[in-house]
Design an enzyme around this catalytic site. Structure first.
Site, PDB file in Angstrom:
ATOM      1  N   PRO A   1       4.738 -39.707 -20.337  1.00  0.00           N
ATOM      2  CA  PRO A   1       3.602 -39.468 -20.018  1.00  0.00           C
ATOM      3  C   PRO A   1       2.741 -38.451 -20.806  1.00  0.00           C
ATOM      4  CG  PRO A   1       5.013 -38.906 -18.205  1.00  0.00           C
ATOM      5  CD  PRO A   1       5.766 -39.517 -19.606  1.00  0.00           C
TER       6      PRO A   1
ATOM      7  N   GLU B   1      13.942 -37.421 -14.558  1.00  0.00           N
ATOM      8  CA  GLU B   1      12.941 -36.431 -15.110  1.00  0.00           C
ATOM      9  C   GLU B   1      12.585 -36.447 -16.391  1.00  0.00           C
ATOM     10  OE1 GLU B   1      11.194 -34.238 -12.875  1.00  0.00           O
ATOM     11  OE2 GLU B   1      12.469 -35.776 -11.431  1.00  0.00           O
TER      12      GLU B   1
ATOM     13  N   ARG C   1       1.384 -59.200 -30.542  1.00  0.00           N
ATOM     14  CA  ARG C   1       0.289 -60.298 -30.445  1.00  0.00           C
ATOM     15  C   ARG C   1      -0.762 -60.029 -31.692  1.00  0.00           C
ATOM     16  NH1 ARG C   1      -4.519 -59.139 -28.268  1.00  0.00           N
ATOM     17  NH2 ARG C   1      -5.160 -61.279 -27.752  1.00  0.00           N
TER      18      ARG C   1
ATOM     19  N   ASP D   1     -11.013 -60.199 -29.142  1.00  0.00           N
ATOM     20  CA  ASP D   1     -10.619 -59.676 -27.662  1.00  0.00           C
ATOM     21  C   ASP D   1     -11.460 -58.271 -27.495  1.00  0.00           C
ATOM     22  OD1 ASP D   1      -8.758 -61.165 -26.751  1.00  0.00           O
ATOM     23  OD2 ASP D   1      -7.381 -60.295 -28.253  1.00  0.00           O
TER      24      ASP D   1
END
Ligand code: SAH
Length: 253
Positions: free
Chosen positions: A89, A116, A154, A169
């Protein structure tokens, strides 16, 4: 393109890599995916991958040795990777542009953290970069690794049948996609916009461009600053902005 994924839950990759476009790309060998079980790179009887944090505190941390060894083993068996990505993160935010960049590489290793997180030495000495899939915390790096894999695969040539569908897209040019409709032309009294049934290709194109621009202004105005617009889109944008200006002026009267 070669992918190596290092995880303590290899089975989490079984379903997603077997189905749909990703599954077919692997089957057709456009993608060479190898999922490594981190426990295979431990050297104790209990196959320990985690330990308590130095300095105390709650939760466990993935030990450095198995991760270092897994990356060494993949390098020996499969060649030197172009990128070793730690899912985290705290990483740079993954985006369509990042997916495009990675799709130009030949070999990518993805490391999945758990608990963690991972020993900082993995981040400093094994990973060449760190990617986050968004500002929320998941229980592990497996879903992020699958997100990255799916978005990158993709974009590989030959993976998505109709090349145009990738080019049009959302995000590819910095605009959200226009609304899509399929048959029937009327469903429960709700009709498809008439222009789409008109057969006027130029009008359909203009309508779609206008919709894409209106959506982007309404939902993601931040994208417009860097969007690549053609002349027609720039002209439509001026109209859309003028119309919005008029509306907000009317609102004030
Ligand atoms: N304590 C850590 C979070 C650990 S979450 C911190 O605050 O930074 C456990 C693992 O899940 C992480 O090591 C990472 O591999 C993965 N993970 C969780 N959220 C993620 C996200 N948004 N993007 C990418 N990986 C994520």
């Amino acid at each position: 393109m070669k992918f190596d994924i290092v995880t303590i839950f290899p089975r989490m990759f079984e379903g997603p890599t077997r189905e749909g476009i990703l599954g077919r790309a692997i089957e057709r060998r456009l993608v060479d995916l190898c999922v490594h079980d981190l426990r295979e790179y431990t050297d104790d009887r209990h196959r320990t991958v985690d330990d308590v944090a130095y300095g105390g505190g709650p939760g466990m941390v993935l030990k450095p040795a198995p991760l270092f060894r897994a990356v060494d083993a993949s390098r020996e068996a499969r060649g030197i990777p172009d990128a070793v990505i730690l899912t985290s993160p705290q990483g740079r935010r993954f985006s369509q542009a990042e997916a495009g960049r990675l799709s130009g590489l030949g070999h990518v290793v993805l490391l999945c953290g758990r608990y963690e997180g991972v020993d900082e030495r993995v981040r400093d000495h094994v990973a060449t970069e760190e990617l986050s899939i968004g500002d929320y915390v998941l229980t592990g790096g497996e879903l992020p690794a699958l997100v990255v894999l799916d978005a990158v695969v993709r974009l590989l040539p030959g993976v998505v049948g109709d090349e145009q569908s990738v080019e049009q897209d959302s995000f590819t040019r910095g605009l959200l996609d226009y609304p899509q409709y399929t048959r029937p032309a009327e469903f429960r009294g709700i009709a498809v916009p008439a222009v789409l049934l008109s057969g006027h290709h130029a009008e359909v194109r203009r309508w779609r461009k206008r919709q894409a621009l209106e959506r982007t202004i309404g939902r993601r105005p931040d994208l417009l600053a860097t969007a690549q617009l053609d002349d027609e889109e720039r002209a439509i944008l001026r109209e859309v902005q003028a119309a919005r200006q008029e509306e907000s002026d009317d609102g004030r009267d």
